[in-house]
Design an enzyme around this catalytic site. Structure first.
Site, PDB file in Angstrom:
ATOM      1  N   ARG A 191     -48.299  -9.909   1.873  1.00  0.00           N
ATOM      2  CA  ARG A 191     -47.477  -9.197   0.885  1.00  0.00           C
ATOM      3  C   ARG A 191     -48.251  -8.886  -0.400  1.00  0.00           C
ATOM      4  NH1 ARG A 191     -45.661  -8.852   4.972  1.00  0.00           N
ATOM      5  NH2 ARG A 191     -43.774  -9.747   5.833  1.00  0.00           N
ATOM      6  N   CYS A 230     -35.945 -10.041   1.970  1.00  0.00           N
ATOM      7  CA  CYS A 230     -36.257 -11.481   2.004  1.00  0.00           C
ATOM      8  C   CYS A 230     -36.641 -11.944   0.607  1.00  0.00           C
ATOM      9  CB  CYS A 230     -37.396 -11.746   2.977  1.00  0.00           C
ATOM     10  SG  CYS A 230     -36.804 -11.720   4.666  1.00  0.00           S
ATOM     11  N   GLU A 241     -40.869 -13.753  -2.773  1.00  0.00           N
ATOM     12  CA  GLU A 241     -41.488 -12.513  -2.286  1.00  0.00           C
ATOM     13  C   GLU A 241     -41.035 -11.358  -3.177  1.00  0.00           C
ATOM     14  OE1 GLU A 241     -41.281 -11.412   1.991  1.00  0.00           O
ATOM     15  OE2 GLU A 241     -40.817  -9.414   1.261  1.00  0.00           O
TER      16      GLU A 241
HETATM   17  N1  EPU Z   1     -33.714 -18.815  10.910  1.00  0.00           N
HETATM   18  C1  EPU Z   1     -32.777 -19.802  10.771  1.00  0.00           C
HETATM   19  N2  EPU Z   1     -31.821 -19.638   9.837  1.00  0.00           N
HETATM   20  C2  EPU Z   1     -31.772 -18.543   9.028  1.00  0.00           C
HETATM   21  C3  EPU Z   1     -32.745 -17.548   9.171  1.00  0.00           C
HETATM   22  C4  EPU Z   1     -33.717 -17.699  10.121  1.00  0.00           C
HETATM   23  O1  EPU Z   1     -32.791 -20.797  11.471  1.00  0.00           O
HETATM   24  O2  EPU Z   1     -30.849 -18.472   8.199  1.00  0.00           O
HETATM   25  C5  EPU Z   1     -34.745 -18.979  11.955  1.00  0.00           C
HETATM   26  C6  EPU Z   1     -34.590 -17.927  13.046  1.00  0.00           C
HETATM   27  O3  EPU Z   1     -33.674 -18.323  14.013  1.00  0.00           O
HETATM   28  C7  EPU Z   1     -36.010 -17.813  13.565  1.00  0.00           C
HETATM   29  C8  EPU Z   1     -36.865 -18.073  12.337  1.00  0.00           C
HETATM   30  O4  EPU Z   1     -36.021 -18.737  11.394  1.00  0.00           O
HETATM   31  O5  EPU Z   1     -36.273 -18.822  14.498  1.00  0.00           O
HETATM   32  C9  EPU Z   1     -37.428 -16.784  11.750  1.00  0.00           C
HETATM   33  O6  EPU Z   1     -36.343 -15.959  11.324  1.00  0.00           O
HETATM   34  P1  EPU Z   1     -36.375 -14.372  11.461  1.00  0.00           P
HETATM   35  O7  EPU Z   1     -36.751 -13.979  12.827  1.00  0.00           O
HETATM   36  O8  EPU Z   1     -35.112 -13.867  10.901  1.00  0.00           O
HETATM   37  O9  EPU Z   1     -37.594 -13.930  10.586  1.00  0.00           O
HETATM   38  P2  EPU Z   1     -37.999 -14.307   9.107  1.00  0.00           P
HETATM   39  O10 EPU Z   1     -39.289 -15.038   9.203  1.00  0.00           O
HETATM   40  O11 EPU Z   1     -36.897 -14.968   8.350  1.00  0.00           O
HETATM   41  C10 EPU Z   1     -39.398 -12.145   8.736  1.00  0.00           C
HETATM   42  C11 EPU Z   1     -39.655 -11.279   7.536  1.00  0.00           C
HETATM   43  C12 EPU Z   1     -38.542 -10.252   7.393  1.00  0.00           C
HETATM   44  C13 EPU Z   1     -38.428  -9.431   8.669  1.00  0.00           C
HETATM   45  C14 EPU Z   1     -38.148 -10.400   9.822  1.00  0.00           C
HETATM   46  C15 EPU Z   1     -38.030  -9.699  11.161  1.00  0.00           C
HETATM   47  C16 EPU Z   1     -40.749 -12.468   5.722  1.00  0.00           C
HETATM   48  C17 EPU Z   1     -40.582 -13.317   4.511  1.00  0.00           C
HETATM   49  N3  EPU Z   1     -39.637 -12.121   6.352  1.00  0.00           N
HETATM   50  O12 EPU Z   1     -38.221 -12.886   8.451  1.00  0.00           O
HETATM   51  O13 EPU Z   1     -38.906  -9.398   6.327  1.00  0.00           O
HETATM   52  O14 EPU Z   1     -37.392  -8.494   8.570  1.00  0.00           O
HETATM   53  O15 EPU Z   1     -39.227 -11.351   9.908  1.00  0.00           O
HETATM   54  O16 EPU Z   1     -39.238  -9.150  11.518  1.00  0.00           O
HETATM   55  O17 EPU Z   1     -41.854 -12.108   6.091  1.00  0.00           O
HETATM   56  C18 EPU Z   1     -38.658  -8.767   4.055  1.00  0.00           C
HETATM   57  O18 EPU Z   1     -39.888  -8.756   3.995  1.00  0.00           O
HETATM   58  O19 EPU Z   1     -37.926  -8.400   3.098  1.00  0.00           O
HETATM   59  C19 EPU Z   1     -38.052  -9.233   5.275  1.00  0.00           C
HETATM   60  C20 EPU Z   1     -36.766  -9.463   5.343  1.00  0.00           C
END
Ligand code: EPU
Length: 322
Positions: free
Chosen positions: A187, A245, A316
């Site tokens: 980022r 995020c 972020e």
């Molecule tokens: N999870 C939970 N509880 C929650 C949220 C997530 O247990 O409330 C678990 C999910 O079940 C999963 C893991 O955490 O096992 C990862 O969650 P998710 O797949 O939603 O991805 P993330 O890591 O939270 C990242 C990016 C998002 C992007 C998503 C999908 C970052 C900080 N976040 O989220 O990007 O949309 O992957 O590709 O890199 C953004 O940059 O604004 C953003 C939202």
């Protein structure tokens, strides 16, 4: 040493108004220009209508020793309640358009101006049956903001598709870089030379990006798009005001959303700032939240996650203003 900066006095205001007419507003609430719908006033909010006007805006800021803050879509911004001094310049009306140039074989270059919504670049690529942008589907905001932040998802990031970029310096000069000559981090984006003192006060503005894409089967690409967007809508509260995020993921294994969830923080509020029940890393504005509400909620989440897991979450979202 950084030189003293000015505020907008009457002569500067007259100069800005005579050039930008109704495209400059004073003490404009930033809550109107951010997805999360908070933020105090911008001393002057300028919306240049063309690239030449943008160049004039940054030149006037430089000449008058006014700081400037450039915003794309305002999707990743948390502006503090005291607002932003100097000029806030929006690129959404002046740096627009997508063009295509063919390379060899299946490789195709597309160039998009920084004020173009990232969604429009993704839509264009799918429409032309060009693979390489679907990773960015569902990320809000403009291309310029996405390049600056090296925006991404678990499917990829800007750095993996970008081939070249151009910037505007505060003296109005344009410079072009190969993506190999800049440094992308998680980022973040930094330019090769260390920033001079002047560049710290008047940083370069992302002007355009060129992406290397590949001709592919359009039907398959559309199906992939539909499934990515469906998954994102199912997991994230995209229908409520947020800044995407809120925290960076601490590493490849631990997700900030999961840690906040495990800490039992989902649904926690400070004022109208609330941690989404759907995804722990989305902080939503449930009505009339202030920036202070979000900053207190951020502290609360950071403290509890640090106490439970020994991990310091880093925002972020870009926190700007005073
Ligand atoms: N999870 C939970 N509880 C929650 C949220 C997530 O247990 O409330 C678990 C999910 O079940 C999963 C893991 O955490 O096992 C990862 O969650 P998710 O797949 O939603 O991805 P993330 O890591 O939270 C990242 C990016 C998002 C992007 C998503 C999908 C970052 C900080 N976040 O989220 O990007 O949309 O992957 O590709 O890199 C953004 O940059 O604004 C953003 C939202």
């Amino acid at each position: 040493m950084l030189a003293m900066l000015n505020t907008i006095d009457k002569p500067i205001r007259d100069q800005l108004s005579s050039y930008f007419k109704d495209r400059v507003k004073y003490e404009e609430p930033m809550a109107r220009h951010t997805y999360i719908k908070v933020g105090g006033p911008a001393e002057a909010f300028v919306t240049p209508a063309a690239e030449a006007e943008l160049v004039t805006a940054i030149r006037l800021a430089h000449e008058n020793r006014l700081p400037y803050t450039v915003i794309g879509g305002g999707t990743n911004l948390l502006v503090k309640d005291g607002g932003i001094r100097g000029m806030v310049i929006s690129t959404g009306d002046c740096l627009t358009g997508i063009t295509q140039s063919w390379e060899t074989g299946d490789d195709v270059l597309i160039a998009a101006m920084a004020g173009t919504p990232l969604a429009a670049v993704c839509r264009y690529a799918v429409g032309e049956a060009l693979a390489g942008m679907n990773f960015a589907l569902g990320i809000p905001g403009t291309l310029g903001g996405a390049i600056k932040m090296n925006a991404g998802t678990h499917l990829g990031q800007i750095a993996s598709a970008l081939s070249r970029l151009t910037i505007l310096q505060s003296d109005g000069q344009m410079r072009e870089f190969s993506a190999n000559d800049v440094t992308f981090g998680y980022r973040s984006l930094s330019f090769p030379a260390n920033l001079t003192a002047a560049e710290k006060q008047w940083p370069p503005i992302i002007r355009s990006g060129t992406f290397l894409l590949k001709k592919t089967d359009g039907i398959r690409l559309k199906a992939e798009r539909d499934s990515i967007l469906k998954e994102r809508r199912a997991k994230q509260p995209l229908d409520q005001p947020s800044a995407g995020c809120f925290f960076k993921n601490p590493d490849a294994v631990e997700s900030a959303g999961m840690l906040i969830d495990l800490a039992g923080l989902k649904g926690t509020s400070v004022g109208d700032a609330r941690i989404s029940e759907k995804h722990g890393n989305f902080f939503i504005n449930a009505g009339n939240a202030s920036a202070d509400d979000f900053l207190s909620l951020m502290d609360k989440a950071q403290n509890l996650v640090a106490a439970k897991f020994g991990i310091k979450l880093e925002p972020e979202v870009q926190i700007v203003g005073s």
